[in-house]
Design a protein around this motif. Structure first.
Motif, PDB file in Angstrom:
ATOM      1  N   GLN A 105       0.834  -1.198   0.000  1.00 32.43           N
ATOM      2  CA  GLN A 105       0.000   0.000   0.000  1.00 32.43           C
ATOM      3  C   GLN A 105       0.872   1.253   0.000  1.00 32.43           C
ATOM      4  N   ALA A 106       1.953   1.231   0.776  1.00 34.51           N
ATOM      5  CA  ALA A 106       2.872   2.366   0.820  1.00 34.51           C
ATOM      6  C   ALA A 106       3.480   2.617  -0.552  1.00 34.51           C
ATOM      7  N   ALA A 107       3.824   1.546  -1.272  1.00 39.73           N
ATOM      8  CA  ALA A 107       4.401   1.689  -2.608  1.00 39.73           C
ATOM      9  C   ALA A 107       3.381   2.266  -3.582  1.00 39.73           C
ATOM     10  N   ARG A 108       2.122   1.826  -3.486  1.00 39.51           N
ATOM     11  CA  ARG A 108       1.091   2.362  -4.376  1.00 39.51           C
ATOM     12  C   ARG A 108       0.854   3.842  -4.106  1.00 39.51           C
ATOM     13  N   GLN A 109       0.874   4.224  -2.821  1.00 41.98           N
ATOM     14  CA  GLN A 109       0.622   5.631  -2.491  1.00 41.98           C
ATOM     15  C   GLN A 109       1.722   6.525  -3.036  1.00 41.98           C
ATOM     16  N   VAL A 110       2.981   6.169  -2.829  1.00 36.89           N
ATOM     17  CA  VAL A 110       4.069   7.027  -3.270  1.00 36.89           C
ATOM     18  C   VAL A 110       4.112   7.093  -4.798  1.00 36.89           C
ATOM     19  N   ALA A 111       3.763   6.010  -5.459  1.00 36.85           N
ATOM     20  CA  ALA A 111       3.730   6.020  -6.924  1.00 36.85           C
ATOM     21  C   ALA A 111       2.632   6.951  -7.424  1.00 36.85           C
ATOM     22  N   HIS A 388      21.482  15.161   7.929  1.00 33.52           N
ATOM     23  CA  HIS A 388      20.056  14.914   8.156  1.00 33.52           C
ATOM     24  C   HIS A 388      19.399  14.363   6.898  1.00 33.52           C
ATOM     25  N   SER A 389      18.291  13.677   7.114  1.00 30.69           N
ATOM     26  CA  SER A 389      17.450  13.189   6.019  1.00 30.69           C
ATOM     27  C   SER A 389      16.000  13.360   6.457  1.00 30.69           C
ATOM     28  N   LEU A 390      15.082  13.205   5.511  1.00 35.16           N
ATOM     29  CA  LEU A 390      13.669  13.303   5.870  1.00 35.16           C
ATOM     30  C   LEU A 390      13.314  12.200   6.856  1.00 35.16           C
ATOM     31  N   ARG A 391      13.801  10.990   6.607  1.00 32.74           N
ATOM     32  CA  ARG A 391      13.469   9.876   7.497  1.00 32.74           C
ATOM     33  C   ARG A 391      13.983  10.130   8.918  1.00 32.74           C
ATOM     34  N   HIS A 410      -3.822  17.518  -3.721  1.00 33.95           N
ATOM     35  CA  HIS A 410      -4.923  16.567  -3.634  1.00 33.95           C
ATOM     36  C   HIS A 410      -5.159  16.051  -2.219  1.00 33.95           C
ATOM     37  N   GLY A 411      -4.337  16.459  -1.278  1.00 35.64           N
ATOM     38  CA  GLY A 411      -4.516  16.012   0.092  1.00 35.64           C
ATOM     39  C   GLY A 411      -3.175  15.818   0.786  1.00 35.64           C
ATOM     40  N   LEU A 412      -3.202  15.046   1.856  1.00 38.48           N
ATOM     41  CA  LEU A 412      -2.000  14.772   2.640  1.00 38.48           C
ATOM     42  C   LEU A 412      -1.553  13.337   2.372  1.00 38.48           C
ATOM     43  N   TRP A 413      -0.311  13.210   1.914  1.00 40.02           N
ATOM     44  CA  TRP A 413       0.242  11.903   1.579  1.00 40.02           C
ATOM     45  C   TRP A 413       0.989  11.366   2.802  1.00 40.02           C
ATOM     46  N   ARG A 414       0.488  10.267   3.325  1.00 37.03           N
ATOM     47  CA  ARG A 414       0.979   9.757   4.615  1.00 37.03           C
ATOM     48  C   ARG A 414       2.429   9.290   4.539  1.00 37.03           C
ATOM     49  N   LEU A 415       3.233   9.792   5.489  1.00 37.10           N
ATOM     50  CA  LEU A 415       4.615   9.350   5.665  1.00 37.10           C
ATOM     51  C   LEU A 415       4.741   8.451   6.890  1.00 37.10           C
ATOM     52  N   THR A 416       4.102   8.847   7.983  1.00 37.72           N
ATOM     53  CA  THR A 416       4.133   8.064   9.215  1.00 37.72           C
ATOM     54  C   THR A 416       3.367   6.760   9.033  1.00 37.72           C
ATOM     55  N   ASN A 417       4.008   5.654   9.346  1.00 37.98           N
ATOM     56  CA  ASN A 417       3.417   4.315   9.215  1.00 37.98           C
ATOM     57  C   ASN A 417       3.052   3.970   7.780  1.00 37.98           C
ATOM     58  N   CYS A 418       3.605   4.713   6.835  1.00 34.28           N
ATOM     59  CA  CYS A 418       3.359   4.402   5.428  1.00 34.28           C
ATOM     60  C   CYS A 418       4.608   4.779   4.624  1.00 34.28           C
ATOM     61  N   TRP A 419       5.764   4.557   5.221  1.00 38.79           N
ATOM     62  CA  TRP A 419       7.015   5.025   4.627  1.00 38.79           C
ATOM     63  C   TRP A 419       7.444   4.131   3.457  1.00 38.79           C
ATOM     64  N   ASN A 420       8.015   4.812   2.479  1.00 37.31           N
ATOM     65  CA  ASN A 420       8.665   4.142   1.363  1.00 37.31           C
ATOM     66  C   ASN A 420       9.915   4.955   1.046  1.00 37.31           C
ATOM     67  N   ALA A 422      11.212   5.871  -1.470  1.00 36.03           N
ATOM     68  CA  ALA A 422      11.063   6.820  -2.584  1.00 36.03           C
ATOM     69  C   ALA A 422      10.734   8.230  -2.097  1.00 36.03           C
ATOM     70  N   TRP A 423      10.240   8.354  -0.858  1.00 35.45           N
ATOM     71  CA  TRP A 423       9.956   9.689  -0.314  1.00 35.45           C
ATOM     72  C   TRP A 423      11.241  10.485  -0.089  1.00 35.45           C
ATOM     73  N   GLU A 424      12.360   9.823  -0.006  1.00 38.33           N
ATOM     74  CA  GLU A 424      13.625  10.524   0.236  1.00 38.33           C
ATOM     75  C   GLU A 424      14.148  11.074  -1.089  1.00 38.33           C
ATOM     76  N   PHE A 425      13.387  11.995  -1.706  1.00 41.45           N
ATOM     77  CA  PHE A 425      13.729  12.471  -3.049  1.00 41.45           C
ATOM     78  C   PHE A 425      14.460  13.811  -3.049  1.00 41.45           C
ATOM     79  N   PHE A 426      14.570  14.473  -1.899  1.00 40.63           N
ATOM     80  CA  PHE A 426      15.320  15.722  -1.775  1.00 40.63           C
ATOM     81  C   PHE A 426      14.936  16.732  -2.869  1.00 40.63           C
ATOM     82  N   ARG A 427      13.647  17.058  -2.926  1.00 44.01           N
ATOM     83  CA  ARG A 427      13.165  18.100  -3.825  1.00 44.01           C
ATOM     84  C   ARG A 427      12.276  19.053  -3.037  1.00 44.01           C
TER      85      ARG A 427
END
Length: 462
Positions: A105-111, A388-391, A410-420, A422-427
């Protein structure tokens, strides 16, 4: 015979009267004994309660109650009730745990988020959901808002527009027009990279507007006035914003609750100083890292000027060279927060210093149980905050009870308890965190959390 009967009746009546008097005396004595007994029981109960409260005070009371409990009694009942409602904690039952994704589910959300332009345009969504925060936490009483990296004051104006609407109309547009008309900033610089070209123009600010705004603030709603602390490190931008707030009647002093306290300092991970030079007012893309790269050059120039070198002195003056105080966020809190205030909202935009700011804000955030945090995530983290990193930043915030999300259109994309990873994209993007245990935080999350949309089908989970 008649006289004897009469005397008999009189004797009987007298006996009944004496009996009634004895009964009344006994009742009074019983009431007195009962009252004394009640007093003794009340005193004993009060003593037990006092001992119990004393023994539990250090561990049972939240930091907010310890800090501000005494002051709350001085406020009117409606404000106290409203603030208590806002601080209501969710139950400890198992269904109150933060939402958790499966790895799939985390992978689908980040994609899905990545498929939108610029990660759902997160870079320009920092203030997108402040109205939802206001709707969930509408009371202004006792709230402190802090904006680290205030720049042209857009976030400050938005906060006042929401939590102090009586303070004057269209503060956002009026401040924008100040930058255009009074400071002479170009249209594109005034609007900024996330502004709208067609933003409505308000009447040019002037003393009449300022006086009227101050009159409104002084005569109404004072007990519910939200206090704002803005921090800006760029000297020219700080001075211009100070003039703008004064023009609009929003400028406050150190202890003035009816305005904005603007601080000229930089916020980082240790106390010290930084040599800085003049930068055109309103420029948004420079921070500590920019000046660190030229510290040796600036300090050498200052040393020559101090040694009597006329050319160096003239150059330093032309560059508006100066020493800037750098502190941690916890030091800012010690310097600027009042004893009966609770830090409600922290907004950080420091061009790469955000993880340093947050790293040294954990103690204050935990003490105040701050409900909402917004910070910028950026490629500049690699240069300004390389350790430092986002994680890593999320780990620190989640440890003290926050749920964090990437902010998107479109809303809030969950990071807590839904980490992937790919979120560490530094943008360039923005992250919003809520104190998880508050019921009203959960109301906002339930309305905006995108993760449940990407849950596994029932057939796949069996």
């Amino acid at each position: 015979g008649g006289g004897g009967a009469l005397h008999g009746r009189l004797d009987s009546a007298r006996a009944r009267g004496e009996a009634r008097e004895r009964t009344m005396r006994r009742s009074a004595q019983c009431r007195q004994r009962g009252f004394a007994s009640s007093l003794a029981q009340y005193a004993a109960a009060s003593l037990v309660l006092a001992v119990l409260m004393f023994s539990l005070g250090a561990s049972a009371a939240t930091p907010y109650v310890r800090l501000h409990g005494e002051r709350l009694h001085a406020r009117n009942t409606d404000q106290v009730a409203q603030r208590h409602a806002e601080l209501k904690v969710i139950s400890s039952s198992s269904d109150s745990q933060a939402y958790t994704c499966s790895p799939q589910q985390a992978a689908r959300q980040v994609a899905a988020c990545k498929a939108f332009v610029m990660w759902d345009d997160s870079k320009c969504s920092a203030e997108l959901y402040l109205e939802e925060v206001h709707d969930a936490f509408p009371s202004a009483a006792g709230k402190l808002f802090v904006n680290v990296g205030a720049n042209k004051g857009g976030v400050i104006a938005k906060i006042l527009q929401l939590w102090a609407p009586w303070r004057g109309s269209n503060n956002e547009h009026r401040l924008l027009d100040f930058w255009r008309t009074v400071e002479g900033v170009s249209e594109s610089d005034a609007i900024g990279p996330c502004g709208k070209e067609d933003q409505a123009r308000a009447p040019a600010p002037g003393k009449a507007h300022a006086n009227r705004s101050m009159e409104l603030a002084v005569t109404a709603h004072n007990s519910a006035w939200p206090r704002v602390v803005g921090v800006e490190m760029m000297t020219d931008t700080y001075e211009a914003l100070k003039r703008g707030l004064r023009e609009l009647g929003l400028d406050g002093g150190v202890h003035n609750r009816l305005g904005v306290r603007l601080e000229h300092r930089g916020i980082t991970d240790q106390d010290g100083e930084l040599m800085i030079r003049g930068i055109k007012p309103g420029q948004e893309n420079l921070g500590e890292e920019y000046f660190q790269a030229e510290q040796a050059k600036l300090r050498a120039l200052l040393a020559k000027a101090a040694g009597g070198d006329i050319h160096a002195s003239e150059e330093a003056q032309a560059m508006k060279l100066r020493r800037l105080r750098m502190t941690t966020f916890d030091r800012l809190a010690q310097d600027c927060f009042l004893s009966d205030e609770r830090l409600f909202l922290l907004v950080v935009d420091t061009e790469g210093n955000d993880p340093k700011v947050l790293d040294k804000a954990i103690a204050t955030l935990k003490l105040h149980e701050t409900p909402v945090i917004i910070f910028e995530y950026h490629s500049k983290w690699k240069r300004a905050s390389p350790s430092h990193s986002l994680r890593k930043t999320l780990d620190s915030l989640e440890y003290i009870g926050y749920e964090c999300f990437l902010v998107g259109k479109h809303g809030l994309w969950r990071l807590t308890n839904c980490w992937n990873d790919a979120w560490e994209f530094f943008r360039w993007s923005n992250v919003m965190c809520f104190l998880s245990k508050l019921e009203r935080s959960q109301h906002i999350i339930a309305n905006l959390d995108q993760a449940p949309r990407y849950a596994e089908p029932l057939s796949a989970s069996r």
